[in-house]
Design a protein around this motif. Structure first.
Motif, PDB file in Angstrom:
ATOM      1  N   SER A 203       0.797  -1.227   0.000  1.00  0.00           N
ATOM      2  CA  SER A 203       0.000   0.000   0.000  1.00  0.00           C
ATOM      3  C   SER A 203       0.829   1.277   0.000  1.00  0.00           C
ATOM      4  CB  SER A 203      -0.956   0.011   1.200  1.00  0.00           C
ATOM      5  OG  SER A 203      -0.235  -0.027   2.420  1.00  0.00           O
ATOM      6  N   THR A 204       2.092   1.203   0.467  1.00  0.00           N
ATOM      7  CA  THR A 204       2.909   2.422   0.535  1.00  0.00           C
ATOM      8  C   THR A 204       4.179   2.344  -0.293  1.00  0.00           C
ATOM      9  OG1 THR A 204       4.297   1.772   2.434  1.00  0.00           O
ATOM     10  CG2 THR A 204       2.111   2.698   2.920  1.00  0.00           C
ATOM     11  N   GLY A 205       4.515   1.157  -0.789  1.00  0.00           N
ATOM     12  CA  GLY A 205       5.760   1.002  -1.537  1.00  0.00           C
ATOM     13  C   GLY A 205       6.981   0.945  -0.650  1.00  0.00           C
ATOM     14  N   ALA A 206       6.773   0.675   0.640  1.00  0.00           N
ATOM     15  CA  ALA A 206       7.890   0.596   1.588  1.00  0.00           C
ATOM     16  C   ALA A 206       8.929  -0.412   1.113  1.00  0.00           C
ATOM     17  CB  ALA A 206       7.370   0.200   2.970  1.00  0.00           C
ATOM     18  N   ARG A 207      10.211  -0.116   1.414  1.00  0.00           N
ATOM     19  CA  ARG A 207      11.309  -0.993   1.031  1.00  0.00           C
ATOM     20  C   ARG A 207      11.836  -1.753   2.248  1.00  0.00           C
ATOM     21  NH1 ARG A 207      15.512   1.303   0.372  1.00  0.00           N
ATOM     22  NH2 ARG A 207      15.043   3.521   0.709  1.00  0.00           N
ATOM     23  N   THR A 208      12.206  -2.999   2.027  1.00  0.00           N
ATOM     24  CA  THR A 208      12.771  -3.823   3.093  1.00  0.00           C
ATOM     25  C   THR A 208      14.296  -3.714   3.060  1.00  0.00           C
ATOM     26  OG1 THR A 208      10.948  -5.415   2.926  1.00  0.00           O
ATOM     27  CG2 THR A 208      12.971  -6.160   4.021  1.00  0.00           C
ATOM     28  N   ILE A 209      14.898  -3.420   4.219  1.00  0.00           N
ATOM     29  CA  ILE A 209      16.364  -3.375   4.252  1.00  0.00           C
ATOM     30  C   ILE A 209      16.948  -4.631   4.893  1.00  0.00           C
ATOM     31  CG2 ILE A 209      16.501  -0.864   4.182  1.00  0.00           C
ATOM     32  CD1 ILE A 209      16.969  -0.868   7.191  1.00  0.00           C
ATOM     33  N   VAL A 210      16.149  -5.374   5.628  1.00  0.00           N
ATOM     34  CA  VAL A 210      16.596  -6.673   6.145  1.00  0.00           C
ATOM     35  C   VAL A 210      15.386  -7.504   6.522  1.00  0.00           C
ATOM     36  CG1 VAL A 210      16.817  -5.902   8.558  1.00  0.00           C
ATOM     37  CG2 VAL A 210      18.173  -7.839   7.753  1.00  0.00           C
ATOM     38  N   LYS A 211      15.449  -8.790   6.196  1.00  0.00           N
ATOM     39  CA  LYS A 211      14.408  -9.742   6.598  1.00  0.00           C
ATOM     40  C   LYS A 211      14.895 -10.554   7.782  1.00  0.00           C
ATOM     41  CE  LYS A 211      12.238 -10.441   2.043  1.00  0.00           C
ATOM     42  NZ  LYS A 211      13.096  -9.571   1.226  1.00  0.00           N
ATOM     43  N   ILE A 212      13.968 -11.157   8.492  1.00  0.00           N
ATOM     44  CA  ILE A 212      14.320 -11.871   9.707  1.00  0.00           C
ATOM     45  C   ILE A 212      15.256 -13.045   9.431  1.00  0.00           C
ATOM     46  CG2 ILE A 212      12.342 -13.473   9.702  1.00  0.00           C
ATOM     47  CD1 ILE A 212      12.177 -12.811  12.793  1.00  0.00           C
ATOM     48  N   GLY A 213      15.172 -13.634   8.242  1.00  0.00           N
ATOM     49  CA  GLY A 213      16.051 -14.746   7.906  1.00  0.00           C
ATOM     50  C   GLY A 213      17.456 -14.322   7.546  1.00  0.00           C
ATOM     51  N   ASP A 214      17.676 -13.001   7.421  1.00  0.00           N
ATOM     52  CA  ASP A 214      19.000 -12.498   7.030  1.00  0.00           C
ATOM     53  C   ASP A 214      19.964 -12.366   8.199  1.00  0.00           C
ATOM     54  OD1 ASP A 214      18.031 -12.242   4.444  1.00  0.00           O
ATOM     55  OD2 ASP A 214      17.463 -10.138   4.715  1.00  0.00           O
ATOM     56  N   ILE A 215      19.445 -12.260   9.426  1.00  0.00           N
ATOM     57  CA  ILE A 215      20.335 -12.020  10.556  1.00  0.00           C
ATOM     58  C   ILE A 215      20.970 -13.321  11.029  1.00  0.00           C
ATOM     59  CG2 ILE A 215      19.026  -9.987  11.254  1.00  0.00           C
ATOM     60  CD1 ILE A 215      17.864 -11.591  13.555  1.00  0.00           C
ATOM     61  N   SER A 216      22.116 -13.202  11.702  1.00  0.00           N
ATOM     62  CA  SER A 216      22.887 -14.389  12.079  1.00  0.00           C
ATOM     63  C   SER A 216      22.252 -15.178  13.222  1.00  0.00           C
ATOM     64  CB  SER A 216      24.312 -13.980  12.470  1.00  0.00           C
ATOM     65  OG  SER A 216      24.307 -13.103  13.581  1.00  0.00           O
ATOM     66  N   ILE A 217      21.451 -14.517  14.039  1.00  0.00           N
ATOM     67  CA  ILE A 217      20.774 -15.214  15.137  1.00  0.00           C
ATOM     68  C   ILE A 217      19.496 -15.835  14.575  1.00  0.00           C
ATOM     69  CG2 ILE A 217      19.699 -15.001  17.406  1.00  0.00           C
ATOM     70  CD1 ILE A 217      21.315 -12.433  17.820  1.00  0.00           C
ATOM     71  N   PRO A 218      19.392 -17.162  14.511  1.00  0.00           N
ATOM     72  CA  PRO A 218      18.186 -17.770  13.956  1.00  0.00           C
ATOM     73  C   PRO A 218      16.970 -17.475  14.825  1.00  0.00           C
ATOM     74  CG  PRO A 218      19.554 -19.435  15.007  1.00  0.00           C
ATOM     75  CD  PRO A 218      20.361 -18.174  14.985  1.00  0.00           C
ATOM     76  N   GLN A 219      15.857 -17.164  14.173  1.00  0.00           N
ATOM     77  CA  GLN A 219      14.624 -16.832  14.882  1.00  0.00           C
ATOM     78  C   GLN A 219      13.557 -17.876  14.589  1.00  0.00           C
ATOM     79  OE1 GLN A 219      14.445 -13.750  16.942  1.00  0.00           O
ATOM     80  NE2 GLN A 219      16.540 -14.458  16.668  1.00  0.00           N
ATOM     81  N   TYR A 220      12.845 -18.280  15.620  1.00  0.00           N
ATOM     82  CA  TYR A 220      11.822 -19.303  15.484  1.00  0.00           C
ATOM     83  C   TYR A 220      10.502 -18.815  16.074  1.00  0.00           C
ATOM     84  CZ  TYR A 220      15.907 -22.277  14.741  1.00  0.00           C
ATOM     85  OH  TYR A 220      17.074 -22.802  14.262  1.00  0.00           O
TER      86      TYR A 220
END
Length: 256
Positions: A203-220
């Motif tokens: 809806s706003t054209g917002a840009r992503t600078i990092v996704k949760i899968g990109d960081i070194s600490i795995p998230q579940y």
């Protein structure tokens, strides 16, 4: 378009295999069932499709169990509700149960976990923002819900980039307030989960600078329960997770 995209990203994050209580197989022989199971849900989590399908209610019908769904804005209040005994089982990200353990929440136990999160949470900036990478956030305002998965996402992303969190400005906002602040330009970045993540992008054209899968600490994602419920009604949890597993497989095969 919005519904299809956010649903796909959310369903990719749901539990598919491990139920933590299976570490004691004998426990599953217990056939006691509660009169009611109270399930905490959040928008975009793996339980949403199961809730909409009605299949869990059908599975519990032979056992005369009523299913009550209770919606929460994010994980911290859900953890509090489980610790107080107002909810029997629910799903949250990594951060809320960590904080619960740190705060001595003896009633909360882990029942299951989902695969590593990859795309269902991101740090976004406005379409025309000059911010391109995490390093550009120094001196900037970053919005997220305090104690949420987004809180840990921001800390992890900053750590990976070698940035001292003190060099940024954290703005603790609930999702609705954060969305308004983001669109007004009152904050420079926002850590946000689906379905709000996909909706804001579209809806706003917002840009992503990092996704949760990109960081070194795995998230579940984690499925947590009260200790009393998990100990007394393991068969009920098995029904829940079996139905969730079936719903996940169906949803992945039928994204529409």
């Amino acid at each position: 378009m919005i519904h299809s995209r956010r649903f796909l990203r959310a369903v990719l994050a749901v539990v598919t295999t491990l139920v933590g209580l299976c570490a004691t197989p004998a426990a599953w022989s217990a056939d006691a069932y509660p009169k009611e199971i109270r399930i905490g849900v959040q928008k975009g989590d793996g339980l949403v499709a199961l809730r909409m399908s009605g299949n869990l209610e059908k599975a519990f019908a032979p056992h005369h169990v009523t299913v009550k769904w209770i919606e929460f804005v994010y994980g911290a209040p859900l953890v509090e509700a489980i610790n107080s005994g107002d909810v029997d089982v629910g799903t949250v990200g990594s951060t809320p149960p960590i904080l619960a353990q740190a705060g001595s929440a003896p009633a909360v136990v882990y029942a299951a976990y989902s695969p590593k999160m990859q795309k269902s949470y991101g740090i976004i900036v406005a379409k025309n923002s000059s911010i391109r990478t995490i390093r550009d956030l120094q001196g900037k305002k970053i919005a997220f819900a305090k104690g949420s998965q987004g809180h840990l996402l921001v800390l992890g992303a900053l750590a990976d980039a070698g940035i001292d969190p003190a060099s940024t400005h954290f703005v603790y906002l609930a999702y609705s307030d954060a969305r308004a602040a983001f669109e007004r330009g009152d904050v420079d970045a926002w850590a946000v989960p689906d379905p709000r993540y996909a909706d804001t992008e579209l809806s706003t054209g917002a840009r992503t600078i990092v996704k949760i899968g990109d960081i070194s600490i795995p998230q579940y994602g984690f499925y947590i329960s009260t200790r009393a419920f998990a100990s007394t009604y393991p068969a009920a949890l098995r029904v829940l997770f079996d139905q969730l597993d079936q719903q996940t497989k169906y949803s992945l095969a039928h994204p529409e």
